[in-house]
Design a protein around this motif. Structure first.
Motif, PDB file in Angstrom:
ATOM      1  N   ARG A 215       0.833  -1.208   0.000  1.00  0.00           N
ATOM      2  CA  ARG A 215       0.000   0.000   0.000  1.00  0.00           C
ATOM      3  C   ARG A 215       0.869   1.260   0.000  1.00  0.00           C
ATOM      4  N   ALA A 216       1.976   1.218   0.739  1.00  0.00           N
ATOM      5  CA  ALA A 216       2.846   2.394   0.832  1.00  0.00           C
ATOM      6  C   ALA A 216       3.449   2.762  -0.520  1.00  0.00           C
ATOM      7  N   HIS A 217       3.611   1.767  -1.384  1.00  0.00           N
ATOM      8  CA  HIS A 217       4.234   2.012  -2.693  1.00  0.00           C
ATOM      9  C   HIS A 217       3.226   1.989  -3.847  1.00  0.00           C
ATOM     10  N   GLY A 218       1.964   1.713  -3.542  1.00  0.00           N
ATOM     11  CA  GLY A 218       0.974   1.592  -4.607  1.00  0.00           C
ATOM     12  C   GLY A 218       1.261   0.416  -5.509  1.00  0.00           C
ATOM     13  N   ARG A 219       1.722  -0.686  -4.919  1.00  0.00           N
ATOM     14  CA  ARG A 219       2.116  -1.880  -5.674  1.00  0.00           C
ATOM     15  C   ARG A 219       1.375  -3.095  -5.146  1.00  0.00           C
ATOM     16  N   SER A 220       1.538  -4.212  -5.827  1.00  0.00           N
ATOM     17  CA  SER A 220       0.981  -5.474  -5.342  1.00  0.00           C
ATOM     18  C   SER A 220       1.982  -6.146  -4.403  1.00  0.00           C
TER      19      SER A 220
END
Length: 293
Positions: A215-220
């Motif tokens: 979530r912090a990186h906007g990634r899976s």
């Protein structure tokens, strides 16, 4: 997208993210390989025992890329261990892949109950290397004791040991042995896919710590795990046949985890192996004949 590489102990550059085709049905393999190469992958990992080398070769041909643009890795199965048998196994794999040479050829498993055959198989790899048929040689699923016996009985230090490695099973002692000898660590099941087969219990894909970092990186979570491997110097072989997942697994070169995030992932190790125990591999239990080319 820029592809990161690692340099093996003999100077060969290995693309750090490769498409794996373990348990990929032959009828789905060609399209998956072609799609991966279209997205930007330049490393395909297969094995004689996967029974899809022919389809991997077809996917590479359909990509339109030149032979020297694709890093091709495959593995010798235990039934083909022994000097002459392993030399012939190269011919079988090269014939199915429709290539004259391989970038990386490795022994798929140790065979502790017949380790002399394992040594003879590796000596055959050494000859293939000397003859220019392969650019690098290595092993897979070898434990420290297996590596000790191999190094004592052969001349060429393996360039690679491909092992089960993901946040829930990290094998730190084995990785220290790799570092000591200059053996590159390559991860199979790098995003813990093997943990998702369990009927009960947590999996890496819904682990709270990994979800928070994602979530912090906007990634899976898959991208976070692959990035963890890259930043710790490993190569990784994620598997997928879905175009969206193939692309997602490759989109990991444009963000960076913090030192704290790397440490949080390191703390997830359970020490529990998901795949077969390497010391349990025998011809009686795991043997299978590999067809001719």
């Amino acid at each position: 997208m820029h592809q990161h590489t690692v340099t093996l102990n003999n100077g060969v550059d290995l693309p750090a993210i490769g498409l794996g085709v373990f348990q990929t049905p032959p009828e789905a393999t060609t399209a998956a390989v072609e799609e991966a190469l279209r997205v930007g992958y330049r490393h395909i990992d297969t094995a004689a025992a996967y029974l899809n080398e022919r389809e991997v070769g077809e996917g590479i041909r359909r990509s339109g890329l030149g032979r020297d643009e694709v890093f091709v890795e495959t593995k010798i199965w235990i039934n083909d261990y022994g000097r002459d048998a392993t030399l012939h196994a190269f011919d079988k794999s090269a014939g199915k892949l429709d290539v004259e040479w391989l970038d990386l050829l490795i022994l798929h498993q140790p065979l502790p109950s017949a380790f002399d055959r394992t040594l003879d198989a590796y000596r055959a790899l050494e000859k293939l290397l000397a003859d220019g048929k392969v650019r690098a040689i290595g092993v897979s699923n070898f434990l420290p004791a297996h590596l000790d016996r191999l190094l004592a009985g052969t001349s060429v230090v393996p360039a690679v040991n491909q092992i089960e490695l993901h946040p829930y099973f990290q094998q730190p002692a084995l990785r220290r042995v790799h570092a000591e000898h200059g053996i590159h660590t390559q991860a199979w099941s790098p995003i813990g896919g093997i943990t998702s087969y369990r009927a009960a219990g947590r999996t890496t894909f819904d682990d709270p710590a990994l979800l928070e970092i994602a979530r912090a990186h906007g990634r899976s979570t898959a991208q976070v795990m692959l990035r963890w491997h890259l930043q710790q110097g490993r190569s990784a072989i994620p598997n997928s046949t879905r175009p969206d997942r193939i692309a997602e697994n490759f989109a990991v070169f444009d963000f960076e985890l913090t030192t704290g995030e790397l440490a949080a992932i390191d703390a997830l190790d359970t020490g529990v192996r998901g795949g077969p125990e390497p010391d349990s591999i025998t011809l009686d239990a795991f043997g299978r004949e590999i067809p001719e080319a």
